[in-house]
Design a protein around this motif. Structure first.
Motif, short mmCIF file in Angstrom:
data_model
loop_
_atom_site.label_atom_id
_atom_site.label_comp_id
_atom_site.label_asym_id
_atom_site.label_seq_id
_atom_site.Cartn_x
_atom_site.Cartn_y
_atom_site.Cartn_z
N VAL A 80 0.86 -1.18 0.00
CA VAL A 80 0.00 0.00 0.00
C VAL A 80 0.90 1.24 0.00
CG1 VAL A 80 -1.73 1.33 1.26
CG2 VAL A 80 -1.89 -1.17 1.18
N ILE A 81 0.66 2.12 -0.96
CA ILE A 81 1.40 3.38 -1.02
C ILE A 81 0.42 4.48 -0.60
CG2 ILE A 81 2.67 4.97 -2.51
CD1 ILE A 81 2.93 2.40 -4.40
N GLY A 82 0.76 5.22 0.43
CA GLY A 82 -0.14 6.28 0.90
C GLY A 82 0.53 7.63 0.77
N GLY A 83 -0.25 8.63 0.42
CA GLY A 83 0.30 9.99 0.33
C GLY A 83 -0.80 10.98 0.02
N ALA A 84 -0.42 12.25 0.03
CA ALA A 84 -1.41 13.29 -0.24
C ALA A 84 -1.69 13.37 -1.74
CB ALA A 84 -0.88 14.63 0.27
N ALA A 85 -2.86 13.88 -2.09
CA ALA A 85 -3.16 14.13 -3.51
C ALA A 85 -2.12 15.10 -4.05
CB ALA A 85 -4.56 14.71 -3.66
N GLY A 86 -1.59 14.80 -5.21
CA GLY A 86 -0.57 15.67 -5.80
C GLY A 86 0.84 15.31 -5.38
N GLU A 87 0.98 14.35 -4.46
CA GLU A 87 2.30 14.00 -3.95
C GLU A 87 2.98 12.91 -4.80
OE1 GLU A 87 4.00 13.92 0.64
OE2 GLU A 87 2.19 12.80 0.17
N VAL A 99 1.45 9.68 -5.51
CA VAL A 99 1.06 8.31 -5.15
C VAL A 99 0.80 7.48 -6.40
CG1 VAL A 99 -0.70 6.92 -3.98
CG2 VAL A 99 0.05 9.06 -2.96
N GLN A 100 0.03 8.07 -7.33
CA GLN A 100 -0.32 7.34 -8.55
C GLN A 100 0.89 7.02 -9.40
OE1 GLN A 100 -3.35 9.70 -10.50
NE2 GLN A 100 -4.85 8.06 -10.16
N THR A 101 1.78 8.00 -9.53
CA THR A 101 2.97 7.79 -10.37
C THR A 101 3.86 6.71 -9.78
OG1 THR A 101 2.82 10.14 -10.76
CG2 THR A 101 4.76 9.04 -11.62
N VAL A 102 4.11 6.81 -8.46
CA VAL A 102 4.95 5.79 -7.81
C VAL A 102 4.29 4.42 -7.99
CG1 VAL A 102 5.82 4.96 -5.58
CG2 VAL A 102 5.94 7.39 -6.14
N GLY A 103 2.97 4.38 -7.79
CA GLY A 103 2.24 3.11 -7.93
C GLY A 103 2.33 2.56 -9.34
N ALA A 104 2.13 3.43 -10.33
CA ALA A 104 2.13 2.97 -11.72
C ALA A 104 3.50 2.45 -12.14
CB ALA A 104 1.67 4.09 -12.64
N ARG A 145 -5.40 18.51 -4.33
CA ARG A 145 -4.21 18.61 -3.48
C ARG A 145 -4.58 18.26 -2.05
NH1 ARG A 145 -1.58 18.47 -7.40
NH2 ARG A 145 -0.48 20.13 -8.47
N GLY A 146 -3.65 17.64 -1.32
CA GLY A 146 -3.85 17.37 0.11
C GLY A 146 -4.62 16.08 0.34
N GLY A 147 -5.21 15.94 1.51
CA GLY A 147 -5.91 14.71 1.88
C GLY A 147 -4.93 13.55 1.95
N GLN A 148 -5.43 12.35 2.02
CA GLN A 148 -4.57 11.17 1.96
C GLN A 148 -5.22 10.14 1.06
OE1 GLN A 148 -1.60 11.14 2.98
NE2 GLN A 148 -1.52 12.69 4.61
N ASN A 149 -4.46 9.68 0.07
CA ASN A 149 -4.98 8.68 -0.87
C ASN A 149 -4.09 7.44 -0.82
OD1 ASN A 149 -6.72 10.70 -1.73
ND2 ASN A 149 -5.30 11.36 -3.32
N SER A 150 -4.62 6.35 -1.31
CA SER A 150 -3.77 5.15 -1.35
C SER A 150 -3.86 4.44 -2.68
CB SER A 150 -4.15 4.20 -0.22
OG SER A 150 -5.38 3.57 -0.50
N LEU A 174 3.83 -1.10 3.76
CA LEU A 174 3.16 0.20 3.64
C LEU A 174 4.22 1.25 3.38
CD1 LEU A 174 0.85 2.28 3.94
CD2 LEU A 174 1.13 2.12 6.42
N LEU A 175 4.13 1.88 2.22
CA LEU A 175 5.04 2.98 1.91
C LEU A 175 4.27 4.27 2.14
CD1 LEU A 175 7.56 4.37 0.59
CD2 LEU A 175 6.42 4.04 -1.61
N ALA A 176 4.68 5.02 3.17
CA ALA A 176 4.00 6.27 3.48
C ALA A 176 4.87 7.42 3.00
CB ALA A 176 3.76 6.38 4.97
#
Lengths: 556, 288
Positions: free
Chosen positions: A7-14, A16-21, A45-50, A70-72
């Motif tokens: 699970v990769i967690g991070g803020a929107a815009g940080e 997360v999607q790119t690292v995951g992809a 931007r902000g919040g926390q997504n996974s 878990l990669l935070a």
């Protein structure tokens, strides 16, 4: 090997999607099956997504909640997602606040050693690769070409960043990381539901799409707009969903295969036009990508709450088809079927997807175009003497031409009409005949709807009924339940309207598993087949079904 | 020039006897003949209302769709097949009321189609309620004490939003109207032609009242002067000019880029993308 869940967690815009992809692609080129599932908030931007990645030696396209790793990307993500870490799982985090097993201050390191915080995510990627014991070279093959346009320096800094993360993880991993992922021969396709659906539409001959942006349907439009030169689909962003669907109907009337897509709220705006397509017998394909309602609901989450809405959409009575693909491969072929049925029966066809199917990337062992093909049903103008667009026929299907195709004139009227399409008030003659003609089409249509698929019915006392994208989670739950001593089967529907002829086996306890509160499929089956559904396992929190969720509800 | 009679058909007309819509119908037929069109080369599109019945009374292709939605349907038809002459014939309740949003966006989109808006200043098919163009203060079926809203000025809105052809005709001036339809269809891009159409059933005024308040634009009126056109339309009193109110150089039309870079053929004539191309696209999702 047991499946590994990252699970990769991070803020929107940080990122997360790119690292995951990038990670997903790296694992794929290492020969593993990957299932990638995202959950995110409705903000930019902000919040926390996974972004969750399930890695296995065989395909299992269902999400897992519990994480091995878990990669935070920030402390907030570590806090939010810490509960999902398994016992013995490894947290990779940027500070000692949550006491991570592997502490790597991504941003600080990037600034210190590479002169820019921009390389933080590549350090994180390197760390994950190190944790999984995959050679850095595999990551480089996937990652570095992405930066080639930015020049030699950026490429080399990314290489250094990945190496920093990799070495740190390697060092800290001793005794903590049991995972080893040696290269395998297999190569899977990794594709999300809407990419596959869009490709299915193109294959089916779709050349026009109009739509209005609405999550989670937008990526269909985006895909066809981005691939405009490759696939030549005319894409138009309409001023609203009403315009979008009427444009699609106009284009289809003029002879081209056309579609639109939206989610519940936008689909609601299209409903009058669905009735129009039914009335003027014009082919129309609509993708309804579900998210939780009512109203705006949870815009970025998933649901299966619009089944009965889709089936009953449109005032008056007219035939339509509703399909609900189970995965991207199914979505591809069902889109072809949708266009073929729309063309053959001159009806609206709704394809029900959802945020989970739309945004998740599924591994597919063998994704072949074969299995379906576009079929065309236009009439031949030369074989017609006097053309009647709505000629009364036994099958209910009239010869369809399009305007400008020949000297034959083509009309359409939303009013009840005669065989030429002109307004009528002939209540004893053509008006009721025309209504019956349209309704007759359902007899042929019903035979074309894919029958439900049966899984492990013979030995099962209890049988799940489910539809659409939850299939693989339900199948996995059956494995878990078997382990618990329960033999459970599944009847899965991907053609939901008109329901095909089907005999439910007797003497079983039926349990519906649906992403809605009221058991919509269950009610439909009870109505149409006269069976009894004994129990419901609903889910309405905006998250997709998992095997664990179904198992624990089953035991309640 | 083709034969006007080619556009005649035998469909029974549902308008009130003596309705000025008959004049508009005749003008459309004459204009299409003057444009040299054959019935199969034309597609008339409408929504719902008395004006929207017009496509039934002409021998040609027609699409009589939903109330307010004539323009999006016409846009779809035009995108699919730009070789068809797509002409929308509809009323102001349909086009400015229910479909007002589409009107504004179609102006900006600029497809090469023509919209004729029969403006009788109220709803006729639903028996006399106010429409967006009813005069303020006028008592109507639902506005018993008089209309409180301001009157909509669509020609001014069209000019202000970049419509490159804005004209107004009168249902009782057949030749003048025919000429305007020809010019509207010949203009490349979205052409807006409003037609003053007195209603002989629900109006409190005789046809002569409408005739008295129109005047033809002078020959020295410069229809290419946007500021002058706007000023004239914004300051309009009860006197209504008819003629080409504003016309300027066509700007880029909807789909121009697609037709330049992808294909300029009608979309229904295109071959489907083959299985090989799709298989290769699917294979892009699998690493080597």
């Amino acid at each position: 090997m047991e499946d590994i869940n990252i699970v990769i967690g991070g803020a929107a815009g940080e990122g997360v999607q790119t690292v995951g992809a990038v990670l997903a692609e790296t694992l794929l080129s290492q020969g593993y099956a990957v299932f990638a599932w995202q959950e995110f908030e409705s903000r930019i931007r902000g919040g926390q997504n996974s972004y969750s990645l399930r890695i296995g030696e065989s395909v299992r396209n269902a999400p897992l909640m519990q994480a091995d790793i878990l990669l935070a990307l920030n402390d907030g993500a570590a806090e939010k997602y810490h509960d999902r870490l398994k016992e013995g799982g490894v947290l990779i985090g940027p500070s000692d606040k949550m006491d991570p097993a592997i502490l790597i201050p991504f941003a600080d390191l990037a600034k210190e050693r590479l002169e820019s915080g921009l390389y933080a995510n590549t350090i994180a990627l390197g760390a994950i690769i190190g944790t999984l014991d995959i050679p850095l070279e595999t990551l480089f093959r996937v990652l570095l070409p992405r930066f080639e346009k930015k020049g030699e320096k950026v490429v080399s800094k990314n290489r250094d960043a990945a190496e920093i993360g990799f070495r740190m993880a390697e060092e800290k991993c001793r005794d903590k990381c049991p995972w080893r992922l040696p290269e395998r021969e297999e190569r899977y396709h990794l594709i999300d539901g809407h990419e596959a659906a869009a490709l299915g539409a193109v294959y089916a001959g779709c050349r026009f799409m109009a739509g209005y942006p609405m999550s989670p349907a937008t990526n269909l439009l985006t895909f066809l707009a981005k691939e405009n030169e490759r696939f030549g689909v005319f894409v138009e962003q309409a001023e609203d969903e009403i315009a979008a669907v009427n444009m699609a109907i106009g284009a289809s009337f003029a002879g081209v295969r056309a579609m639109t897509a939206s989610s519940g709220g936008g689909f609601a705006l299209m409903v009058e036009a669905i009735s129009l397509a039914g009335m003027i017998e014009t082919p129309l394909v609509i993708v309804l990508a579900q998210r939780p309602g009512p109203a705006t609901g949870l815009p970025t989450r998933t649901a299966q709450g619009d089944l009965l809405f889709a089936i009953h959409s449109g005032h008056g009575e007219f035939p339509k088809a509703v399909l609900a693909p189970a995965d991207p491969k199914d979505a591809f072929h069902q889109m072809v079927l949708a266009f073929n049925l729309a063309d053959q029966y001159q009806i609206p066809v709704i394809v029900l997807t959802d945020q989970f199917l739309a945004d998740s990337a599924f591994s597919i062992a063998d994704f072949e175009v074969n299995g379906s093909a576009p079929e065309y049903h236009l009439a031949d103008p030369d074989s017609i003497q006097e053309y009647r667009r709505f000629r009364i026929t036994d099958s209910g299907v009239s010869p369809r031409l399009y305007p400008g195709q020949s000297r034959h004139l083509v009309g359409a009227d939303s009013d009840e009409h005669d065989e030429f399409g002109h307004i009528t008030e002939d209540l004893e003659g053509i008006a009721p005949e025309m209504n019956q003609k349209r309704l007759r089409k359902v007899h042929g249509l019903q035979k074309e709807i894919p029958p439900p698929k049966e899984y492990r019915l013979k030995s099962a006392r209890t049988v799940f009924v489910a539809w659409g994208s939850s299939r693989d989670a339900v199948l996995e739950s059956m494995d878990l339940l078997k382990h618990d001593g329960f033999d459970v089967g599944l009847i899965h529907f991907s053609g939901v309207w008109p329901l095909p002829e089907y005999a439910f086996p007797e003497g079983k306890d039926y349990v519906s598993v649906e992403g809605n509160a009221t058991g919509q499929l269950a009610r439909l089956l009870e109505n149409e087949y006269g069976i009894r559904i004994d129990r419901h396992i609903p889910r309405t929190d905006g998250l997709p079904f998992t095997a664990d969720y179904i198992r624990s509800r089953f035991h309640e | 020039m083709s034969d006007t009679k080619a556009f005649n058909n035998q469909v029974g007309i549902q308008w009130c006897p003596g309705c000025p819509n008959f004049g508009i119908l005749q003008a459309v037929k004459k204009a299409l003949a003057e444009l040299g069109k054959e019935p199969h080369e034309v597609c008339l599109v409408s929504g719902i209302g008395q004006a929207a019945k017009l496509p039934h009374y002409l021998n040609c292709n027609f699409f009589n769709g939903l109330h307010g939605r004539a323009l999006p349907a016409a846009v779809g038809i035009h995108c699919a097949n730009p070789t068809l002459t797509t002409l929308v014939t509809t009323g102001e309740g349909d086009c400015y009321g229910e479909g007002g949003n589409h009107f504004i966006h179609t102006i900006m989109r600029n497809p090469d189609i023509t919209v004729m808006v029969h403006n009788n200043e109220f709803y006729a098919l639903t028996k006399g309620q106010a429409s967006p163009t009813t005069l303020p203060g006028e008592k109507r079926a639902l506005q018993q004490k008089g209309v409180e809203k301001a009157q909509m000025n669509m020609p001014a809105l069209a000019v202000a939003n970049g419509c490159t052809f804005v004209a107004r005709g009168f249902a009782g001036e057949l030749d003048h109207l025919t000429d305007l339809i020809v010019r509207a269809v010949n203009h490349t891009g979205f052409s807006h032609l409003e037609v003053i159409q007195p209603c002989i059933t629900w109006s409190k005024r005789p046809v002569s009242w409408y005739r008295e308040r129109i005047y033809e634009l002078d020959e020295d009126y410069d229809s290419g002067d946007r500021d002058a056109a706007l000023k004239m339309l914004l300051e309009e009193t009860e006197k209504k000019p008819i003629g080409v109110l504003y016309q300027t150089q066509p700007r880029k039309t909807m789909g121009a880029r697609f037709r330049q870079t992808i294909t300029d053929r009608p979309l229904p004539e295109l071959k489907p993308i083959g299985a090989e191309t799709i298989q290769s696209a699917l294979n892009d999702y699998r690493p080597d």
